[in-house]
Design a protein around this motif. Structure first.
Motif, PDB file in Angstrom:
ATOM      1  N   SER A  46      -3.809   4.838  24.503  1.00 16.35           N
ATOM      2  CA  SER A  46      -4.386   5.892  23.673  1.00 16.35           C
ATOM      3  C   SER A  46      -4.975   5.277  22.418  1.00 16.35           C
ATOM      4  CB  SER A  46      -3.316   6.919  23.281  1.00 16.35           C
ATOM      5  OG  SER A  46      -3.807   7.807  22.283  1.00 16.35           O
ATOM      6  N   ASP A  76      -2.783  11.662  26.908  1.00 17.41           N
ATOM      7  CA  ASP A  76      -2.981  12.649  25.840  1.00 17.41           C
ATOM      8  C   ASP A  76      -1.771  12.900  24.947  1.00 17.41           C
ATOM      9  OD1 ASP A  76      -1.368  13.991  27.672  1.00 17.41           O
ATOM     10  OD2 ASP A  76      -2.517  15.868  27.558  1.00 17.41           O
ATOM     11  N   TYR A  77      -0.595  12.309  25.246  1.00 21.06           N
ATOM     12  CA  TYR A  77       0.585  12.688  24.464  1.00 21.06           C
ATOM     13  C   TYR A  77       0.581  12.113  23.053  1.00 21.06           C
ATOM     14  CZ  TYR A  77       2.189   8.417  26.946  1.00 21.06           C
ATOM     15  OH  TYR A  77       2.292   7.169  27.511  1.00 21.06           O
ATOM     16  N   TRP A  78      -0.231  11.082  22.799  1.00 20.17           N
ATOM     17  CA  TRP A  78      -0.328  10.578  21.429  1.00 20.17           C
ATOM     18  C   TRP A  78      -1.202  11.476  20.543  1.00 20.17           C
ATOM     19  CZ3 TRP A  78       2.250   6.895  18.814  1.00 20.17           C
ATOM     20  CH2 TRP A  78       3.014   5.979  19.557  1.00 20.17           C
ATOM     21  N   THR A  81       0.746  13.309  17.759  1.00 24.53           N
ATOM     22  CA  THR A  81       1.459  12.584  16.714  1.00 24.53           C
ATOM     23  C   THR A  81       0.663  12.568  15.411  1.00 24.53           C
ATOM     24  OG1 THR A  81       0.501  10.453  17.331  1.00 24.53           O
ATOM     25  CG2 THR A  81       2.542  11.116  18.443  1.00 24.53           C
ATOM     26  N   SER A  93      -8.994  11.124  26.457  1.00 29.73           N
ATOM     27  CA  SER A  93      -7.670  11.448  26.986  1.00 29.73           C
ATOM     28  C   SER A  93      -7.700  12.735  27.805  1.00 29.73           C
ATOM     29  CB  SER A  93      -6.673  11.598  25.834  1.00 29.73           C
ATOM     30  OG  SER A  93      -7.022  12.704  25.005  1.00 29.73           O
ATOM     31  N   SER A  95      -4.719  15.331  30.277  1.00 26.25           N
ATOM     32  CA  SER A  95      -3.381  15.530  30.830  1.00 26.25           C
ATOM     33  C   SER A  95      -3.268  15.030  32.267  1.00 26.25           C
ATOM     34  CB  SER A  95      -3.002  17.013  30.758  1.00 26.25           C
ATOM     35  OG  SER A  95      -3.924  17.805  31.493  1.00 26.25           O
ATOM     36  N   THR A  98      -2.243  11.486  32.069  1.00 25.81           N
ATOM     37  CA  THR A  98      -0.829  11.396  31.722  1.00 25.81           C
ATOM     38  C   THR A  98       0.034  11.662  32.947  1.00 25.81           C
ATOM     39  OG1 THR A  98      -1.272  12.135  29.452  1.00 25.81           O
ATOM     40  CG2 THR A  98       0.988  12.342  30.249  1.00 25.81           C
ATOM     41  N   LYS A 102       2.918   9.298  34.599  1.00 26.82           N
ATOM     42  CA  LYS A 102       4.286   9.763  34.831  1.00 26.82           C
ATOM     43  C   LYS A 102       4.726   9.519  36.264  1.00 26.82           C
ATOM     44  CE  LYS A 102       4.567  13.342  31.253  1.00 26.82           C
ATOM     45  NZ  LYS A 102       4.681  14.802  30.982  1.00 26.82           N
TER      46      LYS A 102
END
Length: 247
Positions: A46, A76-78, A81, A93, A95, A98, A102
């Motif tokens: 990311s 996309d999880y960053w 933050t 990014s 999902s 991601t 995973k």
């Protein structure tokens, strides 16, 4: 149409204009006897991750190798933050990327936790994205027993001829930008410029390739995008074959 809308369109359903039939195997390009097919190397990172710039800087060197197909997936999880410089939403990014990371971590590490930067080699091995020696070692150790792929431009599209494999698998067309340059204006990497290669923009299922191999015809992506074919065992397990699109 936004890039995310286009991505969702690419990810939905099988491709129009897809055909699959038994066919003979030929290498992607004329190869000398004993030459092995390339290994798929996937980087998950990311632009909002403070540990990711070294991995992004290393990846062009990995991608330049002629024995790999290299793809960079932006997770996309960053995006959620924050830092003293605020937050940064990575424009590449998604999902869906991601979710791909995973699944790999459940398959390989048997853990639901994920981290960046991470490199997956051949669908079956992983390491930290900035560890050059470890990545090279995993590429060297990767099985080269999958199907061979030959590709050519045909009837306004692309024809892939796929050889035999032990188990067959699911075929996907991955679109990507060959080179991108992004100036980061906020977040943990504020002030830095990400110069990247093979940045994924979408993934589209093409159908099932049987053990005997076959042919896949698919339309070429737009002029600003490149693409690659991936054939992977069900459950996103071992990569059977990977090849860049022709011309």
């Amino acid at each position: 149409m936004t890039s995310f809308q286009r991505l969702l369109r690419l990810c939905s359903g099988a491709a129009a204009g897809f055909s699959l039939a038994a066919g003979a195997a030929r290498a992607e390009e004329p190869r000398e006897a004993g030459t092995e097919p390339p290994v798929l190397v996937e980087l998950f990172l990311s632009q909002a991750c403070s540990m990711c710039p070294p991995a992004a800087a290393l990846f062009p060197e990995i991608a330049a190798r002629d024995d790999v197909v290299a793809l960079s997936w932006h997770i996309d999880y960053w995006n959620m933050t924050s830092s003293p410089n605020g937050s940064w939403t990575d424009p590449y990014s998604h999902s869906a990327f991601t979710k791909r990371q995973k699944r790999y971590n459940m398959n390989i590490r048997h853990k639901s936790s994920i981290y960046t930067p991470q490199v997956i080699v051949g669908g079956g091995a992983e390491t930290v994205g900035g560890k050059k020696e470890k990545i090279n070692a995993l590429i060297a150790a990767a099985p080269r027993t999958g199907a061979t792929v030959s590709s050519s431009l045909s009837q306004g599209g692309m024809l892939f001829e796929i050889g035999e494999s032990e188990n067959g698998g699911n075929a996907y067309l991955v679109t990507f930008k060959a080179r991108t340059s992004t100036r980061i204006t906020s977040g943990a990497n504020a002030g830095k410029i990400f110069e990247e290669v093979n940045v994924v923009t979408g993934i589209r299922p093409l159908g099932v390739v049987r053990k005997r191999g076959g042919e896949i015809w698919v339309e070429k992506p737009g002029d600003t995008e490149h693409c690659a074919l991936i054939i992977q065992e069900p459950g996103q397990n071992r990569v059977i074959a990977a090849a860049y699109c022709p011309g």
